[in-house]
Motif scaffolding. Structure first.
Motif, PDB file in Angstrom:
ATOM      1  N   PHE A 131      12.832 -27.218   7.716  1.00  0.00           N
ATOM      2  CA  PHE A 131      13.591 -25.951   8.529  1.00  0.00           C
ATOM      3  C   PHE A 131      13.927 -24.932   7.442  1.00  0.00           C
ATOM      4  N   ALA A 132      14.588 -25.422   6.397  1.00  0.00           N
ATOM      5  CA  ALA A 132      15.257 -24.495   5.578  1.00  0.00           C
ATOM      6  C   ALA A 132      14.183 -23.727   4.802  1.00  0.00           C
ATOM      7  N   VAL A 133      12.954 -24.226   4.737  1.00  0.00           N
ATOM      8  CA  VAL A 133      11.878 -23.492   4.124  1.00  0.00           C
ATOM      9  C   VAL A 133      11.247 -22.548   5.115  1.00  0.00           C
ATOM     10  N   ALA A 134      11.178 -22.714   6.445  1.00  0.00           N
ATOM     11  CA  ALA A 134      10.536 -22.011   7.372  1.00  0.00           C
ATOM     12  C   ALA A 134      11.632 -20.736   7.669  1.00  0.00           C
ATOM     13  N   VAL A 135      12.834 -21.052   7.777  1.00  0.00           N
ATOM     14  CA  VAL A 135      13.737 -19.898   8.389  1.00  0.00           C
ATOM     15  C   VAL A 135      14.350 -19.317   7.185  1.00  0.00           C
ATOM     16  N   PHE A 136      14.727 -19.870   6.077  1.00  0.00           N
ATOM     17  CA  PHE A 136      15.382 -19.186   5.082  1.00  0.00           C
ATOM     18  C   PHE A 136      14.609 -18.994   3.885  1.00  0.00           C
TER      19      PHE A 136
ATOM     20  N   VAL B 149       3.052 -38.715  13.551  1.00  0.00           N
ATOM     21  CA  VAL B 149       1.492 -38.726  13.263  1.00  0.00           C
ATOM     22  C   VAL B 149       0.856 -37.314  13.513  1.00  0.00           C
ATOM     23  N   SER B 150       1.342 -36.831  14.547  1.00  0.00           N
ATOM     24  CA  SER B 150       0.429 -35.307  14.908  1.00  0.00           C
ATOM     25  C   SER B 150       1.193 -34.492  13.915  1.00  0.00           C
ATOM     26  N   SER B 151       2.056 -34.653  13.349  1.00  0.00           N
ATOM     27  CA  SER B 151       2.435 -33.572  12.433  1.00  0.00           C
ATOM     28  C   SER B 151       1.934 -33.727  11.075  1.00  0.00           C
ATOM     29  N   ILE B 152       1.444 -34.815  10.897  1.00  0.00           N
ATOM     30  CA  ILE B 152       0.737 -35.347   9.533  1.00  0.00           C
ATOM     31  C   ILE B 152      -0.654 -34.694   9.808  1.00  0.00           C
ATOM     32  N   VAL B 153      -1.468 -34.875  10.910  1.00  0.00           N
ATOM     33  CA  VAL B 153      -2.606 -34.358  10.978  1.00  0.00           C
ATOM     34  C   VAL B 153      -2.482 -33.104  11.116  1.00  0.00           C
ATOM     35  N   LEU B 154      -1.708 -32.461  11.692  1.00  0.00           N
ATOM     36  CA  LEU B 154      -1.104 -30.646  11.658  1.00  0.00           C
ATOM     37  C   LEU B 154      -1.382 -30.422  10.289  1.00  0.00           C
ATOM     38  N   SER B 155      -0.655 -31.126   9.556  1.00  0.00           N
ATOM     39  CA  SER B 155      -0.471 -30.765   7.890  1.00  0.00           C
ATOM     40  C   SER B 155      -1.889 -30.987   7.281  1.00  0.00           C
ATOM     41  N   VAL B 156      -2.329 -32.016   7.431  1.00  0.00           N
ATOM     42  CA  VAL B 156      -3.765 -32.129   6.710  1.00  0.00           C
ATOM     43  C   VAL B 156      -4.686 -31.187   7.048  1.00  0.00           C
ATOM     44  N   LEU B 157      -4.793 -30.852   8.357  1.00  0.00           N
ATOM     45  CA  LEU B 157      -5.941 -29.997   8.927  1.00  0.00           C
ATOM     46  C   LEU B 157      -5.564 -28.392   8.670  1.00  0.00           C
ATOM     47  N   LEU B 158      -4.237 -28.066   9.046  1.00  0.00           N
ATOM     48  CA  LEU B 158      -4.047 -26.668   8.857  1.00  0.00           C
ATOM     49  C   LEU B 158      -3.201 -25.958   7.771  1.00  0.00           C
ATOM     50  N   LEU B 159      -2.358 -26.880   7.315  1.00  0.00           N
ATOM     51  CA  LEU B 159      -1.465 -26.340   6.283  1.00  0.00           C
ATOM     52  C   LEU B 159      -1.813 -26.622   4.846  1.00  0.00           C
ATOM     53  N   VAL B 160      -2.215 -27.879   4.493  1.00  0.00           N
ATOM     54  CA  VAL B 160      -2.734 -28.614   3.133  1.00  0.00           C
ATOM     55  C   VAL B 160      -3.716 -27.555   2.462  1.00  0.00           C
TER      56      VAL B 160
ATOM     57  N   GLN C 160      -3.112 -15.084   4.650  1.00  0.00           N
ATOM     58  CA  GLN C 160      -2.994 -16.721   4.661  1.00  0.00           C
ATOM     59  C   GLN C 160      -1.412 -17.183   4.404  1.00  0.00           C
ATOM     60  N   LEU C 161      -0.735 -16.577   3.897  1.00  0.00           N
ATOM     61  CA  LEU C 161       0.542 -17.250   3.972  1.00  0.00           C
ATOM     62  C   LEU C 161       1.178 -17.107   5.142  1.00  0.00           C
ATOM     63  N   GLY C 162       0.973 -15.857   5.900  1.00  0.00           N
ATOM     64  CA  GLY C 162       1.581 -15.659   7.122  1.00  0.00           C
ATOM     65  C   GLY C 162       0.924 -16.679   8.095  1.00  0.00           C
ATOM     66  N   ARG C 163      -0.378 -16.865   7.922  1.00  0.00           N
ATOM     67  CA  ARG C 163      -0.851 -17.971   8.840  1.00  0.00           C
ATOM     68  C   ARG C 163      -0.355 -19.486   8.675  1.00  0.00           C
ATOM     69  N   TRP C 164      -0.054 -19.605   7.184  1.00  0.00           N
ATOM     70  CA  TRP C 164       0.470 -20.798   6.997  1.00  0.00           C
ATOM     71  C   TRP C 164       2.050 -21.066   7.678  1.00  0.00           C
ATOM     72  N   ASP C 165       2.686 -19.830   7.485  1.00  0.00           N
ATOM     73  CA  ASP C 165       3.787 -19.792   8.038  1.00  0.00           C
ATOM     74  C   ASP C 165       4.031 -20.223   9.613  1.00  0.00           C
ATOM     75  N   ARG C 166       3.150 -19.594  10.231  1.00  0.00           N
ATOM     76  CA  ARG C 166       3.198 -19.707  11.741  1.00  0.00           C
ATOM     77  C   ARG C 166       2.637 -21.351  12.114  1.00  0.00           C
ATOM     78  N   TYR C 167       1.752 -21.849  11.207  1.00  0.00           N
ATOM     79  CA  TYR C 167       1.523 -23.272  11.476  1.00  0.00           C
ATOM     80  C   TYR C 167       2.582 -24.223  11.108  1.00  0.00           C
ATOM     81  N   HIS C 168       3.560 -23.893  10.050  1.00  0.00           N
ATOM     82  CA  HIS C 168       4.549 -24.418   9.576  1.00  0.00           C
ATOM     83  C   HIS C 168       5.657 -24.320  10.539  1.00  0.00           C
ATOM     84  N   TYR C 169       5.864 -23.309  11.234  1.00  0.00           N
ATOM     85  CA  TYR C 169       6.876 -23.233  12.319  1.00  0.00           C
ATOM     86  C   TYR C 169       6.716 -24.306  13.436  1.00  0.00           C
TER      87      TYR C 169
END
Length: 148
Positions: free
Chosen positions: A21-26, A89-100, A121-130
């Protein structure tokens, strides 16, 4: 013993949620406002450091949640624990497929220099991270409800 497992699961997951949360918001918004792309090197370093630590944290939270789900199976609140673990589990799948993939690339940018589309690229990463933060916050909340 089950209560201790529940508390440990909530604490480990809760601290992980707090970091994400801190990474995403602050943190990332502050770094993005630094002049002359000054935040790019910091985000690249963060990708390296957190890219090593967070997988362990995610899997630890999942394992704790799964063990808690197994131990509490059939009891009141077990459905909340199972749902929370499923969200992890879904957050790990999301991470591996879209964020990593982006995280792995950005970890090298301070040494190699960023590509021309690094902001996109970082903007897309931020949206997936949210989205990932929303998922893990919900998992955390379900764990808390299960204990209460």
């Amino acid at each position: 013993m089950q209560d201790i497992l529940a508390v440990v699961t909530i604490v480990v997951t809760g601290v992980m949620v707090g970091v994400e949360f801190a990474v995403a918001v602050f943190v990332n918004p502050i770094l993005d406002r630094l002049p002359d792309n000054g935040g790019l090197n910091a985000r690249s370093d963060g990708a390296r450091v957190l890219g090593r630590a967070m997988p362990v944290w995610y899997f630890s939270s999942l394992v704790l949640g799964a063990v808690w789900a197994g131990v509490s199976w059939g009891e009141d609140g077990a459905g909340y624990v199972v749902a929370g673990a499923a969200l992890l589990v879904s957050s790990i799948v999301l991470s591996v497929l879209l964020l990593v993939p982006t995280n792995s690339r950005s970890a090298k940018w301070s040494a190699e220099g960023p590509p021309e589309d690094w902001r996109e690229q970082l903007g897309r990463w931020d949206r997936y991270h949210y989205l990932r933060v929303a998922v893990i916050v919900l998992a955390f909340a379900l764990f808390v409800v299960a204990l209460v």
